[in-house]
Design an enzyme around this catalytic site. Structure first.
Site, PDB file in Angstrom:
ATOM      1  N   ASP A 199      45.133  -8.084 -51.199  1.00  0.00           N
ATOM      2  CA  ASP A 199      45.598  -9.123 -52.023  1.00  0.00           C
ATOM      3  C   ASP A 199      45.201 -10.210 -51.256  1.00  0.00           C
ATOM      4  OD1 ASP A 199      47.492 -10.797 -53.566  1.00  0.00           O
ATOM      5  OD2 ASP A 199      49.050 -10.720 -51.993  1.00  0.00           O
ATOM      6  N   SER A 200      45.835 -11.417 -51.767  1.00  0.00           N
ATOM      7  CA  SER A 200      45.485 -12.516 -50.829  1.00  0.00           C
ATOM      8  C   SER A 200      46.088 -12.838 -49.624  1.00  0.00           C
ATOM      9  CB  SER A 200      45.665 -13.747 -51.878  1.00  0.00           C
ATOM     10  OG  SER A 200      47.113 -13.927 -52.194  1.00  0.00           O
ATOM     11  N   GLY A 249      45.857 -17.755 -56.940  1.00  0.00           N
ATOM     12  CA  GLY A 249      46.568 -17.872 -58.267  1.00  0.00           C
ATOM     13  C   GLY A 249      46.094 -18.931 -59.107  1.00  0.00           C
ATOM     14  N   CYS A 272      47.522  -7.270 -56.199  1.00  0.00           N
ATOM     15  CA  CYS A 272      47.555  -8.632 -56.418  1.00  0.00           C
ATOM     16  C   CYS A 272      47.526  -8.909 -57.913  1.00  0.00           C
ATOM     17  CB  CYS A 272      46.092  -9.413 -56.066  1.00  0.00           C
ATOM     18  SG  CYS A 272      46.029 -11.148 -56.539  1.00  0.00           S
ATOM     19  N   GLU A 307      54.235 -17.902 -47.918  1.00  0.00           N
ATOM     20  CA  GLU A 307      53.338 -17.831 -46.660  1.00  0.00           C
ATOM     21  C   GLU A 307      53.686 -18.635 -45.545  1.00  0.00           C
ATOM     22  OE1 GLU A 307      50.484 -15.858 -46.335  1.00  0.00           O
ATOM     23  OE2 GLU A 307      50.268 -14.959 -48.219  1.00  0.00           O
ATOM     24  N   CYS A 313      53.895 -11.688 -59.518  1.00  0.00           N
ATOM     25  CA  CYS A 313      53.032 -11.975 -58.236  1.00  0.00           C
ATOM     26  C   CYS A 313      53.786 -11.057 -57.319  1.00  0.00           C
ATOM     27  CB  CYS A 313      53.055 -13.174 -58.019  1.00  0.00           C
ATOM     28  SG  CYS A 313      52.473 -13.708 -56.378  1.00  0.00           S
ATOM     29  N   THR A 314      52.843 -10.359 -56.577  1.00  0.00           N
ATOM     30  CA  THR A 314      53.361  -9.487 -55.579  1.00  0.00           C
ATOM     31  C   THR A 314      53.945 -10.406 -54.236  1.00  0.00           C
ATOM     32  OG1 THR A 314      51.139  -9.469 -54.623  1.00  0.00           O
ATOM     33  CG2 THR A 314      51.869  -7.747 -56.246  1.00  0.00           C
ATOM     34  N   HIS A 315      53.843 -11.527 -53.949  1.00  0.00           N
ATOM     35  CA  HIS A 315      54.270 -12.207 -53.047  1.00  0.00           C
ATOM     36  C   HIS A 315      55.936 -12.321 -53.324  1.00  0.00           C
ATOM     37  CE1 HIS A 315      50.319 -13.595 -51.712  1.00  0.00           C
ATOM     38  NE2 HIS A 315      50.891 -14.426 -50.711  1.00  0.00           N
TER      39      HIS A 315
HETATM   40  N1  DGL Z   1      50.066 -12.065 -54.567  1.00  0.00           N
HETATM   41  C1  DGL Z   1      49.081 -12.451 -55.703  1.00  0.00           C
HETATM   42  C2  DGL Z   1      49.403 -12.249 -57.073  1.00  0.00           C
HETATM   43  O1  DGL Z   1      50.261 -11.220 -57.217  1.00  0.00           O
HETATM   44  C3  DGL Z   1      48.169 -13.717 -55.232  1.00  0.00           C
HETATM   45  C4  DGL Z   1      49.162 -14.903 -55.175  1.00  0.00           C
HETATM   46  C5  DGL Z   1      48.225 -16.139 -54.700  1.00  0.00           C
HETATM   47  O2  DGL Z   1      47.533 -16.001 -53.788  1.00  0.00           O
HETATM   48  O3  DGL Z   1      47.969 -17.201 -55.502  1.00  0.00           O
HETATM   49  O4  DGL Z   1      49.052 -12.884 -57.841  1.00  0.00           O
END
Ligand code: DGL
Length: 235
Positions: free
Chosen positions: A7-8, A40, A70, A142, A170-172
Site C-alpha cells: 500500500d502507500s 489517492g 490499496c 498517517e 480506503c484501507t487507511h
Molecule cells: N490506502 C490506500 C487506499 O486504500 C491509499 C491511500 C492514499 O495513499 O491516498 O486507497
C-alpha cells in the site's frame, strides 16, 4: 507461503493484520510506500509506476502471491497489473463488491480516496449507494491526528448517519472505526476482513512478518504498534 502485501503507507497494515489473524502461520512481507503517499489523488500512469515498483520489490523477496492492499491501486490499475505479471495478484476491492451484491443492506455509503471514488468501481445496480471522496483522512491518519481532528472527521461523515452500512473504501480508514462507531449510527465494512475471509491461503509452519517502508518516522512506528500485536521486523 510467502505473502507480499503493499500500500502507500499504514493502510495496508490493517489488511495485513486481518490476514495474519486468519492465517497466522505464513511469511508476510509488507511494503509501504510512505515516501510517495498519498496515492489517492495521483494519475493512473503514476499509480501504475508506483505499483510496479512495489510489486518488483516484493518479487525480489520471493513472494508466492501478492495482495494489493490499496483501494486506489485496486480500482485504477488491477487489470493492467494482472496482465503484466505471471504471479497471482489479489486486489482489495473485488471481494467487497461480491459481498455488497449479496448482502441485505440497501442504503450503503462508500468513502474512499479521490481516484477510487472517481473510478465508480463501487456503483452497484441493485443498491442505493452514496459515494464520497474523503481525501483529508489519509494525512490525518498517517500524521496520527485522529484525536485532534475528530470533529472534522465526524462532520464529513454526517450524511451517512442511519445508513445500513458504510464501506471503508480506503484501507487507511479502519483506524477511524472506533470514532465512526461511537458517533455515526452505521455499521462499518472493512475490506481487509472481507478479503481475508474470501481467499484461501494454506497455513504452513513458518511464521514471520517483515515490514519495509520507503520512509520511516515516529508516527508510522506508533501506528504500526496500534495495529499489529504480533512480532514483526521493520526495515
Ligand atoms: N490506502 C490506500 C487506499 O486504500 C491509499 C491511500 C492514499 O495513499 O491516498 O486507497
Amino acid at each position: 507461503m510467502r505473502i507480499g502485501v503493499f500500500d502507500s503507507g499504514i493502510g495496508g497494515v490493517n489488511v495485513l493484520s486481518s490476514l495474519i489473524k486468519k492465517y497466522p502461520n505464513n511469511e508476510y512481507i509488507y511494503f509501504g510506500d510512505t515516501l510517495n503517499l498519498p496515492y489517492g489523488n495521483k494519475e493512473k500512469k503514476e499509480l501504475l509506476k508506483l505499483a510496479c515498483n512495489a510489486i518488483d520489490f516484493l518479487l525480489s523477496k520471493h513472494v508466492d502471491i501478492i495482495i494489493i492492499a490499496c483501494g486506489t491501486i485496486s480500482s485504477n490499475c488491477y487489470d493492467d497489473l494482472k496482465n503484466k505479471y505471471d504471479i497471482k495478484i489479489y486486489d482489495i476491492i473485488s471481494p467487497t463488491l461480491n459481498y455488497l451484491k449479496e448482502c441485505e443492506f440497501k442504503n450503503i455509503g462508500v468513502i474512499g480516496t479521490t481516484k477510487t471514488i472517481e473510478s465508480n468501481i463501487f456503483k452497484i445496480s441493485n443498491k442505493n449507494i452514496l459515494m464520497k471522496q474523503t481525501p483529508s483522512f489519509v494525512p490525518i491518519i498517517e500524521n496520527n491526528e485522529i484525536d485532534d481532528k475528530q470533529d472534522d472527521i465526524i462532520n464529513e461523515l454526517k450524511d451517512f448517519k442511519n445508513f445500513d452500512a458504510l464501506v471503508l473504501g480506503c484501507t487507511h480508514y479502519p483506524l477511524l472505526k472506533n470514532l465512526i462507531q461511537k458517533n455515526i449510527n452505521v455499521k462499518t465494512i472493512d475490506m481487509g476482513d472481507i478479503l481475508a475471509n474470501s481467499i484461501n491461503i494454506s497455513n504452513n509452519s513458518t511464521k514471520s512478518c517483515e515490514l519495509y517502508f520507503s520512509k520511516i518516522d515516529k508516527n508510522l512506528l506508533d501506528n504500526i504498534k496500534k495495529i499489529l500485536n504480533t512480532n514483526y521486523i521493520i526495515k
